[in-house]
Design a protein around this motif. Structure first.
Motif, PDB file in Angstrom:
ATOM      1  N   ASN A  56      53.118  -5.038  36.021  1.00 13.85           N
ATOM      2  CA  ASN A  56      51.710  -5.365  36.255  1.00 13.85           C
ATOM      3  C   ASN A  56      51.557  -6.305  37.448  1.00 13.85           C
ATOM      4  O   ASN A  56      50.892  -7.334  37.368  1.00 13.85           O
ATOM      5  CB  ASN A  56      51.102  -6.002  35.006  1.00 13.85           C
ATOM      6  CG  ASN A  56      51.209  -5.097  33.809  1.00 13.85           C
ATOM      7  OD1 ASN A  56      50.994  -3.890  33.923  1.00 13.85           O
ATOM      8  ND2 ASN A  56      51.568  -5.659  32.668  1.00 13.85           N
ATOM      9  N   TRP A  76      52.716  -9.143  40.195  1.00 19.91           N
ATOM     10  CA  TRP A  76      53.555 -10.337  40.049  1.00 19.91           C
ATOM     11  C   TRP A  76      53.325 -10.966  38.688  1.00 19.91           C
ATOM     12  O   TRP A  76      52.235 -10.825  38.120  1.00 19.91           O
ATOM     13  CB  TRP A  76      53.224 -11.351  41.157  1.00 19.91           C
ATOM     14  CG  TRP A  76      53.677 -10.893  42.493  1.00 19.91           C
ATOM     15  CD1 TRP A  76      52.890 -10.399  43.490  1.00 19.91           C
ATOM     16  CD2 TRP A  76      55.024 -10.838  42.978  1.00 19.91           C
ATOM     17  NE1 TRP A  76      53.665 -10.058  44.563  1.00 19.91           N
ATOM     18  CE2 TRP A  76      54.977 -10.307  44.277  1.00 19.91           C
ATOM     19  CE3 TRP A  76      56.264 -11.187  42.448  1.00 19.91           C
ATOM     20  CZ2 TRP A  76      56.113 -10.119  45.059  1.00 19.91           C
ATOM     21  CZ3 TRP A  76      57.397 -11.000  43.216  1.00 19.91           C
ATOM     22  CH2 TRP A  76      57.317 -10.478  44.499  1.00 19.91           C
ATOM     23  N   SER A 134      46.728  -4.251  42.532  1.00 20.99           N
ATOM     24  CA  SER A 134      46.092  -4.029  41.225  1.00 20.99           C
ATOM     25  C   SER A 134      45.047  -2.930  41.340  1.00 20.99           C
ATOM     26  O   SER A 134      44.605  -2.581  42.436  1.00 20.99           O
ATOM     27  CB  SER A 134      45.418  -5.322  40.745  1.00 20.99           C
ATOM     28  OG  SER A 134      44.372  -5.679  41.617  1.00 20.99           O
ATOM     29  N   PHE A 192      39.221 -12.616  39.895  1.00 18.23           N
ATOM     30  CA  PHE A 192      40.337 -12.287  39.000  1.00 18.23           C
ATOM     31  C   PHE A 192      41.439 -13.335  38.926  1.00 18.23           C
ATOM     32  O   PHE A 192      42.318 -13.245  38.085  1.00 18.23           O
ATOM     33  CB  PHE A 192      40.949 -10.939  39.408  1.00 18.23           C
ATOM     34  CG  PHE A 192      39.959  -9.813  39.323  1.00 18.23           C
ATOM     35  CD1 PHE A 192      39.460  -9.417  38.099  1.00 18.23           C
ATOM     36  CD2 PHE A 192      39.511  -9.177  40.459  1.00 18.23           C
ATOM     37  CE1 PHE A 192      38.530  -8.395  38.008  1.00 18.23           C
ATOM     38  CE2 PHE A 192      38.583  -8.154  40.388  1.00 18.23           C
ATOM     39  CZ  PHE A 192      38.089  -7.758  39.152  1.00 18.23           C
ATOM     40  N   LYS A 208      49.347 -16.194  38.848  1.00 20.13           N
ATOM     41  CA  LYS A 208      50.292 -15.090  38.618  1.00 20.13           C
ATOM     42  C   LYS A 208      50.595 -14.889  37.127  1.00 20.13           C
ATOM     43  O   LYS A 208      51.529 -14.175  36.747  1.00 20.13           O
ATOM     44  CB  LYS A 208      51.612 -15.340  39.372  1.00 20.13           C
ATOM     45  CG  LYS A 208      51.418 -15.389  40.870  1.00 20.13           C
ATOM     46  CD  LYS A 208      50.909 -14.059  41.412  1.00 20.13           C
ATOM     47  CE  LYS A 208      50.217 -14.176  42.732  1.00 20.13           C
ATOM     48  NZ  LYS A 208      49.306 -13.086  43.023  1.00 20.13           N
ATOM     49  N   ASN A 237      50.053 -13.287  33.786  1.00 16.72           N
ATOM     50  CA  ASN A 237      49.430 -12.070  33.266  1.00 16.72           C
ATOM     51  C   ASN A 237      48.864 -12.292  31.871  1.00 16.72           C
ATOM     52  O   ASN A 237      49.249 -13.233  31.170  1.00 16.72           O
ATOM     53  CB  ASN A 237      50.441 -10.921  33.269  1.00 16.72           C
ATOM     54  CG  ASN A 237      50.623 -10.330  34.659  1.00 16.72           C
ATOM     55  OD1 ASN A 237      49.722 -10.415  35.499  1.00 16.72           O
ATOM     56  ND2 ASN A 237      51.776  -9.744  34.922  1.00 16.72           N
ATOM     57  N   HIS A 238      47.974 -11.395  31.496  1.00 15.88           N
ATOM     58  CA  HIS A 238      47.340 -11.466  30.178  1.00 15.88           C
ATOM     59  C   HIS A 238      48.214 -10.789  29.115  1.00 15.88           C
ATOM     60  O   HIS A 238      48.905  -9.806  29.398  1.00 15.88           O
ATOM     61  CB  HIS A 238      45.988 -10.751  30.210  1.00 15.88           C
ATOM     62  CG  HIS A 238      45.463 -10.429  28.855  1.00 15.88           C
ATOM     63  ND1 HIS A 238      44.659 -11.295  28.143  1.00 15.88           N
ATOM     64  CD2 HIS A 238      45.668  -9.342  28.050  1.00 15.88           C
ATOM     65  CE1 HIS A 238      44.378 -10.753  26.966  1.00 15.88           C
ATOM     66  NE2 HIS A 238      44.975  -9.569  26.881  1.00 15.88           N
ATOM     67  N   CYS A 249      48.419  -3.509  29.265  1.00 12.86           N
ATOM     68  CA  CYS A 249      49.708  -2.917  28.888  1.00 12.86           C
ATOM     69  C   CYS A 249      50.545  -3.952  28.157  1.00 12.86           C
ATOM     70  O   CYS A 249      51.764  -3.994  28.323  1.00 12.86           O
ATOM     71  CB  CYS A 249      50.470  -2.495  30.142  1.00 12.86           C
ATOM     72  SG  CYS A 249      49.591  -1.352  31.168  1.00 12.86           S
TER      73      CYS A 249
HETATM   74  C1  LIG Z   1      45.408 -13.262  37.443  1.00  9.74           C
HETATM   75  S1  LIG Z   1      46.157 -11.803  38.054  1.00  9.74           S
HETATM   76  C2  LIG Z   1      47.773 -11.961  37.408  1.00  9.74           C
HETATM   77  C3  LIG Z   1      48.815 -11.779  38.478  1.00  9.74           C
HETATM   78  C4  LIG Z   1      48.875 -10.406  39.047  1.00  9.74           C
HETATM   79  N1  LIG Z   1      49.799  -9.587  38.251  1.00  9.74           N
HETATM   80  C5  LIG Z   1      49.265 -10.399  40.518  1.00  9.74           C
HETATM   81  O1  LIG Z   1      50.100  -9.601  40.925  1.00  9.74           O
HETATM   82  O2  LIG Z   1      48.700 -11.205  41.275  1.00  9.74           O
HETATM   83  C6  LIG Z   1      45.386 -10.571  37.056  1.00  9.74           C
HETATM   84  C7  LIG Z   1      45.813  -9.158  37.369  1.00  9.74           C
HETATM   85  O3  LIG Z   1      47.128  -8.897  36.826  1.00  9.74           O
HETATM   86  C8  LIG Z   1      47.182  -7.608  36.225  1.00  9.74           C
HETATM   87  N2  LIG Z   1      47.398  -7.786  34.765  1.00  9.74           N
HETATM   88  C9  LIG Z   1      47.420  -8.959  34.110  1.00  9.74           C
HETATM   89  N3  LIG Z   1      47.682  -8.775  32.801  1.00  9.74           N
HETATM   90  C10 LIG Z   1      47.819  -7.459  32.611  1.00  9.74           C
HETATM   91  C11 LIG Z   1      48.071  -6.657  31.462  1.00  9.74           C
HETATM   92  N4  LIG Z   1      48.241  -7.178  30.239  1.00  9.74           N
HETATM   93  N5  LIG Z   1      48.139  -5.322  31.631  1.00  9.74           N
HETATM   94  C12 LIG Z   1      47.967  -4.760  32.854  1.00  9.74           C
HETATM   95  N6  LIG Z   1      47.719  -5.461  33.984  1.00  9.74           N
HETATM   96  C13 LIG Z   1      47.645  -6.801  33.869  1.00  9.74           C
HETATM   97  C14 LIG Z   1      45.846  -6.938  36.519  1.00  9.74           C
HETATM   98  O4  LIG Z   1      45.986  -6.221  37.724  1.00  9.74           O
HETATM   99  C15 LIG Z   1      44.925  -8.127  36.731  1.00  9.74           C
HETATM  100  O5  LIG Z   1      43.827  -7.819  37.570  1.00  9.74           O
END
Ligand SMILES: C[S@@+](CC[C@H](N)C(=O)[O-])C[C@H]1O[C@@H](n2cnc3c(N)ncnc32)[C@H](O)[C@@H]1O
Length: 281
Positions: free
Chosen positions: A34, A36, A121, A153, A173, A175-176, A241
């Motif tokens: 997902n 970083w 994303s 976001f 960075k 994730n949820h 996910c």
């Molecule tokens: C605050 S950012 C987190 C860091 C992000 N992964 C990055 O590369 O910058 C939120 C984004 O991470 C991804 N993301 C976070 N949690 C996720 C999850 N449980 N499932 C899928 N995508 C997720 C989505 O693209 C979301 O818009």
């Protein structure tokens, strides 16, 4: 593609975030399925402080535009210079005390702070496509895209949400997960906000760190995977996910409640300072 999106650039993101870090007791930035993500580099016990940081930028609770459409409206009838009065994100967040006539340093946004936007994303792809309908692809449109992504976001409502929003470096960075292993606390006063990431369960080295974007009791209130995914997509434009949503056999209510209840309460204070300070560095 910005060069920090390639594999192996997690260290660069960590370095970019470091001026605002108060402590990093053992986490690093790694590429994940997902985008970083933050990953533990050591074992944490329940209640341990994983990291503490100050905001890179601060802003108001709501942005004048949250979508490319709102942005389009705000640009209509005006020249399309990136003046701060148009660039509300930067005016309020990056330079809250400056006058409206300040010009943004485009390089600052595109090169430095862009690391904190989720550029890899679904939201980035769809916003880029929307922006392409409004203006030809250019450095300006890329800057606007990054501002939208950071504001919408990557930033956190501070405290109870009425104290504005903060963009944090490493936490951008995080994730949820509907079955998260950390919680974010806001120990600083509103005048000097800071964030503290605490483990709500035992975390092993190599485990991804996650928290709930929709509040501490979200998975308890919304038990249906379909409904959780729908809410997350509506709010954050991604298909969740996480471990819970992807579980073939749904986690038992008992397991879910245990973890959810743990993070619904402030985690216990660490037993001793020695346990949490400097352990992973
Ligand atoms: C605050 S950012 C987190 C860091 C992000 N992964 C990055 O590369 O910058 C939120 C984004 O991470 C991804 N993301 C976070 N949690 C996720 C999850 N449980 N499932 C899928 N995508 C997720 C989505 O693209 C979301 O818009």
């Amino acid at each position: 593609m910005p060069d920090f999106l390639g594999d192996g650039c997690g260290d660069r993101i960590l370095t970019a975030a470091s001026p605002w870090l108060r402590s990093n007791n053992g986490c690093e930035v790694r590429k994940s399925a997902n985008g970083w993500s933050l990953v533990a580099t050591k074992h944490f016990g329940q209640g341990d402080v994983v990291l503490e940081e100050c905001p890179v930028m601060r802003g108001p609770s709501t942005f004048p535009w949250n979508t490319p459409e709102e942005l389009k409206k705000s640009l209509e009838g005006q020249d399309r210079c990136v003046r701060v009065s148009e660039w509300m994100f930067a005016s309020h967040v990056a330079f809250p005390t400056h006058s409206e006539d300040l010009w943004i340093d485009v390089d600052f946004l595109t090169n430095e702070l862009a690391m904190f936007a989720p550029l890899d994303s679904h939201a980035a792809d769809s916003y880029r496509a929307e922006l392409a309908k409004i203006m030809a692809p250019s450095q300006l449109s890329e800057t606007l895209l990054r501002g939208l992504l950071m504001g919408k976001f990557s930033s956190f409502p501070y405290g109870d949400g009425s104290d504005g929003r903060c963009l944090f470096g490493l936490l951008s960075k995080l994730n949820h997960s509907c079955y998260p292993n950390t919680v974010c606390l806001w120990p600083g006063p509103v005048s000097a906000p800071s964030a503290q990431l605490r483990a709500v369960t035992r975390i092993q080295a190599g485990e991804e760190l996650t928290f709930s974007y929709l509040g501490n009791d979200f998975p308890l209130r919304v038990r249906s995977t379909e409904k959780r995914r729908e809410r997350l997509f509506r709010g954050f434009e991604f298909n969740c996910c996480c471990e819970l949503c992807e579980a073939k056999e749904p986690k038992t209510t008992g397991q879910l409640c245990k973890r959810a209840l743990a993070f619904g309460k402030p985690p216990p204070f660490p037993k001793s300072k020695k346990e949490v300070v400097g352990g992973g560095q």
